[in-house]
Write a protein that holds these residues in place. Structure first.
Motif, PDB file in Angstrom:
ATOM      1  N   LYS A 109       0.822  -1.036   0.072  1.00  0.00           N
ATOM      2  CA  LYS A 109      -0.028  -0.056   0.060  1.00  0.00           C
ATOM      3  C   LYS A 109       1.078   1.245  -0.050  1.00  0.00           C
ATOM      4  O   LYS A 109       0.672   2.355  -0.776  1.00  0.00           O
ATOM      5  CB  LYS A 109      -0.987   0.171   1.329  1.00  0.00           C
ATOM      6  CG  LYS A 109      -1.781   1.094   1.453  1.00  0.00           C
ATOM      7  CD  LYS A 109      -2.444   1.435   2.766  1.00  0.00           C
ATOM      8  CE  LYS A 109      -1.168   1.881   3.735  1.00  0.00           C
ATOM      9  NZ  LYS A 109      -1.654   2.223   5.139  1.00  0.00           N
ATOM     10  N   GLU A 110       1.836   1.127   0.814  1.00  0.00           N
ATOM     11  CA  GLU A 110       2.871   2.400   0.930  1.00  0.00           C
ATOM     12  C   GLU A 110       3.515   2.642  -0.398  1.00  0.00           C
ATOM     13  O   GLU A 110       3.748   3.694  -0.735  1.00  0.00           O
ATOM     14  CB  GLU A 110       3.734   2.254   1.974  1.00  0.00           C
ATOM     15  CG  GLU A 110       3.278   2.167   3.554  1.00  0.00           C
ATOM     16  CD  GLU A 110       2.804   3.776   3.844  1.00  0.00           C
ATOM     17  OE1 GLU A 110       3.521   4.610   3.770  1.00  0.00           O
ATOM     18  OE2 GLU A 110       1.711   3.913   4.374  1.00  0.00           O
ATOM     19  N   SER A 111       3.875   1.667  -1.079  1.00  0.00           N
ATOM     20  CA  SER A 111       4.693   1.885  -2.100  1.00  0.00           C
ATOM     21  C   SER A 111       3.563   2.281  -3.341  1.00  0.00           C
ATOM     22  O   SER A 111       4.106   3.211  -4.180  1.00  0.00           O
ATOM     23  CB  SER A 111       5.232   0.223  -2.649  1.00  0.00           C
ATOM     24  OG  SER A 111       5.924  -0.250  -1.670  1.00  0.00           O
ATOM     25  N   ALA A 112       2.385   1.768  -3.496  1.00  0.00           N
ATOM     26  CA  ALA A 112       1.643   2.321  -4.396  1.00  0.00           C
ATOM     27  C   ALA A 112       1.210   3.757  -4.118  1.00  0.00           C
ATOM     28  O   ALA A 112       1.116   4.654  -5.028  1.00  0.00           O
ATOM     29  CB  ALA A 112       0.318   1.418  -4.302  1.00  0.00           C
ATOM     30  N   TRP A 113       0.972   4.047  -2.721  1.00  0.00           N
ATOM     31  CA  TRP A 113       1.130   5.496  -2.439  1.00  0.00           C
ATOM     32  C   TRP A 113       1.925   6.346  -2.889  1.00  0.00           C
ATOM     33  O   TRP A 113       1.842   7.546  -3.563  1.00  0.00           O
ATOM     34  CB  TRP A 113       0.705   5.616  -0.834  1.00  0.00           C
ATOM     35  CG  TRP A 113       0.738   6.838  -0.446  1.00  0.00           C
ATOM     36  CD1 TRP A 113      -0.416   7.789  -0.572  1.00  0.00           C
ATOM     37  CD2 TRP A 113       1.514   7.811   0.294  1.00  0.00           C
ATOM     38  NE1 TRP A 113      -0.051   8.925   0.007  1.00  0.00           N
ATOM     39  CE2 TRP A 113       1.087   8.964   0.474  1.00  0.00           C
ATOM     40  CE3 TRP A 113       2.889   7.168   0.621  1.00  0.00           C
ATOM     41  CZ2 TRP A 113       1.828   9.932   1.367  1.00  0.00           C
ATOM     42  CZ3 TRP A 113       3.603   8.200   1.447  1.00  0.00           C
ATOM     43  CH2 TRP A 113       3.140   9.414   1.592  1.00  0.00           C
ATOM     44  N   THR A 114       3.405   5.784  -2.600  1.00  0.00           N
ATOM     45  CA  THR A 114       4.501   6.622  -3.208  1.00  0.00           C
ATOM     46  C   THR A 114       4.459   6.784  -4.756  1.00  0.00           C
ATOM     47  O   THR A 114       4.475   7.876  -5.298  1.00  0.00           O
ATOM     48  CB  THR A 114       5.760   6.002  -2.645  1.00  0.00           C
ATOM     49  OG1 THR A 114       5.802   5.973  -1.088  1.00  0.00           O
ATOM     50  CG2 THR A 114       7.063   6.754  -2.982  1.00  0.00           C
ATOM     51  N   LEU A 115       4.181   5.708  -5.450  1.00  0.00           N
ATOM     52  CA  LEU A 115       4.058   5.776  -6.656  1.00  0.00           C
ATOM     53  C   LEU A 115       2.952   6.726  -7.260  1.00  0.00           C
ATOM     54  O   LEU A 115       3.044   7.468  -8.280  1.00  0.00           O
ATOM     55  CB  LEU A 115       3.915   4.442  -7.334  1.00  0.00           C
ATOM     56  CG  LEU A 115       4.224   4.073  -8.664  1.00  0.00           C
ATOM     57  CD1 LEU A 115       5.551   4.504  -9.027  1.00  0.00           C
ATOM     58  CD2 LEU A 115       3.929   2.817  -9.065  1.00  0.00           C
ATOM     59  N   SER A 116       1.921   6.862  -6.447  1.00  0.00           N
ATOM     60  CA  SER A 116       0.709   7.646  -6.993  1.00  0.00           C
ATOM     61  C   SER A 116       1.270   9.082  -6.879  1.00  0.00           C
ATOM     62  O   SER A 116       0.763   9.886  -7.507  1.00  0.00           O
ATOM     63  CB  SER A 116      -0.340   7.600  -5.969  1.00  0.00           C
ATOM     64  OG  SER A 116      -0.447   8.069  -4.816  1.00  0.00           O
ATOM     65  N   ASN A 117       2.121   9.561  -5.960  1.00  0.00           N
ATOM     66  CA  ASN A 117       2.585  10.786  -5.782  1.00  0.00           C
ATOM     67  C   ASN A 117       3.860  11.077  -7.057  1.00  0.00           C
ATOM     68  O   ASN A 117       3.586  12.191  -7.449  1.00  0.00           O
ATOM     69  CB  ASN A 117       3.030  10.994  -4.486  1.00  0.00           C
ATOM     70  CG  ASN A 117       2.254  11.315  -3.280  1.00  0.00           C
ATOM     71  OD1 ASN A 117       1.504  11.890  -3.504  1.00  0.00           O
ATOM     72  ND2 ASN A 117       2.483  10.574  -2.355  1.00  0.00           N
ATOM     73  N   ILE A 118       4.226  10.114  -7.518  1.00  0.00           N
ATOM     74  CA  ILE A 118       5.267  10.260  -8.624  1.00  0.00           C
ATOM     75  C   ILE A 118       4.419  10.462  -9.988  1.00  0.00           C
ATOM     76  O   ILE A 118       4.682  11.272 -10.600  1.00  0.00           O
ATOM     77  CB  ILE A 118       6.082   9.122  -8.658  1.00  0.00           C
ATOM     78  CG1 ILE A 118       7.087   9.000  -7.269  1.00  0.00           C
ATOM     79  CG2 ILE A 118       6.922   9.355  -9.981  1.00  0.00           C
ATOM     80  CD1 ILE A 118       7.784   7.818  -7.306  1.00  0.00           C
ATOM     81  N   THR A 119       3.220   9.373 -10.044  1.00  0.00           N
ATOM     82  CA  THR A 119       2.465   9.949 -11.274  1.00  0.00           C
ATOM     83  C   THR A 119       1.797  11.089 -11.162  1.00  0.00           C
ATOM     84  O   THR A 119       1.153  11.312 -12.258  1.00  0.00           O
ATOM     85  CB  THR A 119       1.617   8.471 -11.571  1.00  0.00           C
ATOM     86  OG1 THR A 119       0.487   8.365 -10.157  1.00  0.00           O
ATOM     87  CG2 THR A 119       2.518   7.308 -11.686  1.00  0.00           C
ATOM     88  N   ALA A 120       1.559  11.931 -10.191  1.00  0.00           N
ATOM     89  CA  ALA A 120       0.958  13.136  -9.964  1.00  0.00           C
ATOM     90  C   ALA A 120       1.931  14.200 -10.439  1.00  0.00           C
ATOM     91  O   ALA A 120       1.476  15.369 -10.625  1.00  0.00           O
ATOM     92  CB  ALA A 120       0.663  13.557  -8.565  1.00  0.00           C
ATOM     93  N   GLY A 121       3.105  13.806 -10.863  1.00  0.00           N
ATOM     94  CA  GLY A 121       3.931  14.739 -11.644  1.00  0.00           C
ATOM     95  C   GLY A 121       3.896  14.995 -12.931  1.00  0.00           C
ATOM     96  O   GLY A 121       2.780  14.802 -13.726  1.00  0.00           O
ATOM     97  N   ASN A 122       4.962  15.414 -13.811  1.00  0.00           N
ATOM     98  CA  ASN A 122       4.830  15.685 -15.334  1.00  0.00           C
ATOM     99  C   ASN A 122       5.130  14.433 -16.139  1.00  0.00           C
ATOM    100  O   ASN A 122       5.294  13.324 -15.573  1.00  0.00           O
ATOM    101  CB  ASN A 122       5.899  16.791 -15.483  1.00  0.00           C
ATOM    102  CG  ASN A 122       7.326  16.352 -15.019  1.00  0.00           C
ATOM    103  OD1 ASN A 122       7.825  15.338 -15.521  1.00  0.00           O
ATOM    104  ND2 ASN A 122       8.217  17.174 -14.440  1.00  0.00           N
ATOM    105  N   VAL A 123       4.671  14.773 -17.282  1.00  0.00           N
ATOM    106  CA  VAL A 123       5.050  13.739 -18.245  1.00  0.00           C
ATOM    107  C   VAL A 123       6.411  12.972 -18.208  1.00  0.00           C
ATOM    108  O   VAL A 123       6.317  11.831 -18.534  1.00  0.00           O
ATOM    109  CB  VAL A 123       4.749  14.222 -19.565  1.00  0.00           C
ATOM    110  CG1 VAL A 123       4.902  13.440 -20.788  1.00  0.00           C
ATOM    111  CG2 VAL A 123       3.169  14.768 -19.792  1.00  0.00           C
ATOM    112  N   GLU A 124       7.517  13.621 -17.932  1.00  0.00           N
ATOM    113  CA  GLU A 124       8.559  12.823 -17.952  1.00  0.00           C
ATOM    114  C   GLU A 124       8.737  11.983 -16.877  1.00  0.00           C
ATOM    115  O   GLU A 124       9.439  10.854 -17.024  1.00  0.00           O
ATOM    116  CB  GLU A 124       9.852  14.143 -18.017  1.00  0.00           C
ATOM    117  CG  GLU A 124       9.929  15.084 -19.008  1.00  0.00           C
ATOM    118  CD  GLU A 124       8.872  15.753 -19.378  1.00  0.00           C
ATOM    119  OE1 GLU A 124       8.442  16.225 -18.548  1.00  0.00           O
ATOM    120  OE2 GLU A 124       8.717  16.541 -20.463  1.00  0.00           O
TER     121      GLU A 124
END
Length: 525
Positions: free
Chosen positions: A349-364
């Motif tokens: 869950k924590e890993s997916a949460w962390t990843l969700s904050n990264i995918t909230a970033g820019n296209v690159e």
């Protein structure tokens, strides 16, 4: 994430549309909701750090080594009271030792009974008896155990004036075991809540604690010091004064390389509290240069280390794009991919949460996620994980559909995002339903612009998504009801005009999810 001031910034257009419907404050609230849950578990596990010894055991300490440890049968509460009132200092020592043994019971120590007979003010006074370090040690230990109880019991210790006296015991020249016990007592007091935490900080405890961190500090003592420092970084409403805690950061950076999991874990807990805030706090942590070591620690096999490290890394990537890049440059994505398959659901869950904050970033940044091969494990979590993990994976996927380009969105569809998202439409958590509906709308809207709406609509229908969306028209939540109604009217209706609020946002006449020209003949899902 803040928008660049220059109008001609090539990333400006992306920032205008990414996280459509989810502003920075909402993303921050999501992080806080998870933090509250984690802090609660942490308090239950760690705050009650009482010395639980059998009554016939004695503490391992320099006093014992010097053969001056007092051994005596356990007294009754009435005998303890008489012993403390004795004019014989030896009887006082025996009484205080008996009191701390009583307070060290595993189950239901009679803290209130001992408070009623005056143990706390007596022990506070005993802290100043520098001619009797054995008495100081026993008194500090007893106060530690009282302060490990309820907030009201901790307040009794504070109101008796213990904090400045305990801080004084941290100074040079005091016996090591007395120093360590004072550290422990201050840790219990600071961990009680923001008021007592700030009282300990205002008593100048922090510089004294940091002075105790040396290469010669025994590991057992160092564990207590770091644990107490982490409690000084803890709690919110209000958070601790960050400027006062900045001197901790260089020390924490060094201790991350210490060869002890307990020390590393508590350093990471402290850093997780400090990064759970504004971007300037995140930047102060990054500037210490500890991000590469934090990311490296994600390879640890110890859950006690992995949990706070992952929380800290996740907090950092809630910052701006530059701060997120600092983590990405340290090869975090490969490690997150492994953690998405961890046997511990909470770490998934924590890993997916962390990843969700990264995918909230820019296209690159989204592209790095895809190129690192994280879509397959992410979709597996979305499809098969426990509900909390599925919810975070849904955020991660929806963020890609919201802020990614058309090829990135297509990659999600090709990995099976639609059936997995549709599977969550009958969730009992309305917030998750809203996130999932946003993702589905983004995919449908993109398909409409590429001429693939019929194909995608059929995919939604074949996996049971349409039936679930139709059922959501009867949902108790008005927003979900309206979304469901509009989705059906717009993408599954009889050709009525599209609802502009569901269509992809346009900036300067371009589709927000399209970062380049479409392939010849349109992009096919």
């Amino acid at each position: 994430m803040p928008m660049p001031s220059q109008e001609n910034d090539p990333t400006n257009r992306l920032r205008r549309f990414k996280n459509k419907g989810k502003d920075c404050d909402e993303m921050r609230r999501r992080r806080n909701e998870v933090s509250v849950e984690l802090r609660k578990a942490r308090k239950d596990e760690q705050l009650q750090k009482r010395r639980n010894l059998n009554v016939d055991e004695e503490a391992t300490s320099p006093l014992q080594d010097n053969n001056v440890q007092i051994k005596s049968p356990l007294m009754s509460i009435a005998e303890i009271q008489r012993g403390m009132q004795s004019s014989d200092e030896q009887q006082q020592l025996i009484a205080v030792q008996s009191a701390r043994k009583t307070l060290s019971r595993d189950q239901n120590p009679p803290i209130d009974d001992l408070i009623r007979i005056g143990v706390v003010p007596y022990c506070v006074r005993a802290l100043e008896n520098f001619n009797n370090p054995a008495l100081q040690f026993e008194a500090a230990w007893a106060l530690t155990n009282v302060a490990s109880g309820t907030s009201e019991q901790t307040s009794t210790v504070v109101k008796s004036g213990a904090v400045p006296r305990l801080v004084r015991l941290l100074g040079p020249g005091n016996p090591p075991n007395v120093v360590e016990q004072a550290v422990w007592a201050l840790g219990n007091i600071a961990g009680d809540g923001p008021t007592h935490r700030d009282l300990v900080l205002n008593s100048n405890a922090l510089p004294a604690l940091l002075e105790l961190v040396t290469p010669e500090t025994p590991v057992a003592c160092l564990r207590n010091i770091v644990w107490t420092l982490s409690n000084l970084c803890r709690n919110k409403n209000p958070p601790p004064p960050f400027e006062a805690l900045k001197p901790c950061l260089p020390v924490f950076s060094k201790l991350l390389h210490y060869n002890d999991n307990d020390v590393i874990a508590d350093v990471c807990w402290a850093l997780s509290y400090l990064t759970d805030g504004t971007n300037d706090k995140i930047q102060a942590v990054i500037s210490t240069g500890l991000v590469p070591r934090l990311v490296q620690l994600l390879d640890s096999r110890e859950v006690q280390v992995l949990t706070p490290v992952l929380r800290t890394v996740g907090n950092i990537v809630t910052g701006n794009d530059t701060q997120t890049d600092a983590v990405l440059q340290s090869q975090v994505l490969v490690r997150l991919g492994k953690l998405l398959s961890h046997p511990r659901p909470n770490l998934v869950k924590e890993s997916a949460w962390t990843l969700s904050n990264i995918t909230a970033g820019n296209v690159e940044q989204i592209e790095q996620v895809i190129n690192s091969g994280l879509l397959p494990p992410l979709m597996r979590v979305l499809r098969e994980g426990d509900f909390k993990s599925q919810k975070e994976a849904a955020w991660a996927v929806t963020n890609i559909t919201s802020g990614g380009n058309i090829q990135q969105l297509s990659a999600c569809v090709q990995e099976g995002a639609l059936p997995s998202l549709c599977n969550l439409l009958d969730s009992k958590d309305y917030k998750t339903i809203k996130v999932v509906m946003d993702g589905i709308v983004n995919i449908l809207a993109t398909a409409e612009k590429t001429g693939d709406l019929d194909k995608v609509a059929l995919m939604v229908e074949e996996c049971g998504g349409l039936d679930k969306i139709e059922a959501l028209q009867n949902h108790d939540n008005d927003e979900i009801y309206q979304k469901a109604l509009t989705i059906i009217d717009t993408y599954f209706g009889s050709g009525e005009p599209d609802d502009p609020t569901l269509a992809p946002q346009q900036v300067n006449g371009q589709l927000s999810f399209n970062t380049g020209a479409l392939p010849d003949g349109g992009f096919s899902f």
